[in-house]
Design an enzyme around this catalytic site. Structure first.
Site, PDB file in Angstrom:
ATOM      1  N   CYS A  84       4.418  -3.367  -2.819  1.00  0.00           N
ATOM      2  CA  CYS A  84       3.569  -3.420  -4.016  1.00  0.00           C
ATOM      3  C   CYS A  84       2.155  -2.911  -3.755  1.00  0.00           C
ATOM      4  CB  CYS A  84       3.494  -4.845  -4.550  1.00  0.00           C
ATOM      5  SG  CYS A  84       5.086  -5.650  -4.749  1.00  0.00           S
ATOM      6  N   HIS A 101       6.564  -4.131 -13.678  1.00  0.00           N
ATOM      7  CA  HIS A 101       6.151  -3.971 -12.272  1.00  0.00           C
ATOM      8  C   HIS A 101       6.899  -2.803 -11.628  1.00  0.00           C
ATOM      9  CE1 HIS A 101       4.771  -4.753  -8.359  1.00  0.00           C
ATOM     10  NE2 HIS A 101       5.439  -5.854  -8.057  1.00  0.00           N
TER      11      HIS A 101
END
Length: 366
Positions: A86, A324
């Site tokens: 991430c 996401h």
């Protein structure tokens, strides 16, 4: 060392896995965004010296090189792909800024791209010749007992921090509300007929209460949905900015730190604190903070831990309202920060956590 400026920041809309963007390959997601960002910066493709992109699910192949070629950058631009899960999209900016500050380059495009929809299947071979075993994610530590599933890690964070499901749902509801109330068209490059983030919705307490449970207080309403998207910022030296007659935003600094592997959601706190200490800043100095919302509980814990006023956090909504796209999420936060600071002025923060206990923070100033 050269001062670093950000002249432009653009992103694609974000769409859930299997949605409108699912038929687009990595170059088709990112090349239009790169072209739009260069146009907004007043630069030609031939002026780019490097392209740095975060990508977590592409299984190698240097996606940044594919994007560079698809976007018409010179063949000399090799492209550099970063896999730090991430954090990768925000780490790409840190790397690009370091290249410019050290004199290695004067124009760097940096960001992230991820197609959750098009990710390859993963198989682990059996050294004894047995059938390959499918797996969804790689290990993030050498020790299974310190490598929890992300939902379970988020649930543990909520229990330890006394962050209730009601508080998490309230954060998610507010994220969607702010996203719906904000005009984001100036930063979004339409793709596949989509002109806005596809997941924004009017989330009510009643709807949140009915959401499927993932782990304890973690539900489908207060956890970000897997998604597709891309985001790119154009970083230049002070000399290039002066030549173009553009101020842009100033790069104040960036930092990645590791923390407890079994509590990845808390990792950004140390990075935020350390970076702000280096820059002689305190949380009250922040006009805007774009903090990744992989989970509401993670965002709440980071904001509390870093002492940030929730009123300056994610003014246009966050990851809970978008989705996401793993390797692109940090870069999307950076794009949001650039546009918010361009309108508001002042100093701002972008921060994100990653599996394995990693946290990245970046400071920009107008």
């Amino acid at each position: 060392m050269s001062c670093v400026r950000i002249l432009a920041a653009m992103r694609s809309p974000v769409a859930p896995r299997g949605g409108v963007l699912s038929r687009l390959e990595i170059p088709e997601l990112a090349a239009p965004v790169l072209g739009a960002a260069l146009a907004a910066a007043g630069l030609e493709p031939g002026e780019v010296e490097e392209l740095v992109l975060g990508n977590a699910l592409g299984a190698g192949g240097n996606p940044a090189r594919l994007v560079a070629l698809a976007a018409g950058l010179p063949a000399r631009v090799g492209g550099l792909t970063i896999d730090r899960q991430c954090c990768g999209g925000l780490d790409a900016l840190v790397v690009g800024a370091a290249m410019i500050a050290s004199g290695q380059a004067e124009v760097v495009a940096a960001g992230g791209v991820e197609s959750y929809s098009r990710r390859p299947l993963r198989l682990r071979t059996d050294p004894d010749g047995g059938p390959a075993i499918a797996y969804d994610r790689p290990p993030f530590t050498p020790w299974p007992e310190l490598d929890p599933e992300m939902d379970a890690a988020a649930e543990a964070l909520g229990v330890e921090g006394d962050i209730t499901r009601e508080a998490q749902d309230a954060w998610a509801i507010e994220s969607h509300r702010k996203a719906l109330a904000t005009d984001l068209s100036g930063e979004i490059v339409p793709l596949a007929g989509l002109e806005r983030d596809a997941f924004n919705r009017a989330l009510s307490p009643r709807l949140a209460a009915r959401a499927p449970v993932l782990s304890g207080a973690i539900t489908a309403a207060n956890a970000a949905v897997a998604a597709d998207g891309a985001a790119i910022c154009i970083l230049v030296s002070e000399r290039v900015a002066a030549r173009l007659g553009r101020d842009g935003l100033g790069w104040r600094g960036g930092l990645t730190l590791g923390g407890r592997p079994d509590r990845p959601g808390l990792a950004p706190v140390a990075a935020i604190r350390s970076l702000m200490l280096r820059q002689g800043l305190v949380a009250a100095d922040l006009r805007v903070a774009e903090v990744m919302e992989a989970y509401a509980v993670q965002a709440i814990a980071c904001v509390r831990g870093a002492g940030i006023d929730p009123g300056v956090v994610n003014p246009g909504g966050g990851g809970l309202a978008r989705g996401h796209p793993v390797g692109a999420s940090g870069a999307i936060n950076a794009v949001r920060l650039v546009h918010e600071l361009s309108a508001r002025g002042g100093t701002g923060l972008a921060a994100i956590a990653a599996a394995g206990g990693l946290g990245t923070a970046v400071l920009l100033t107008s």
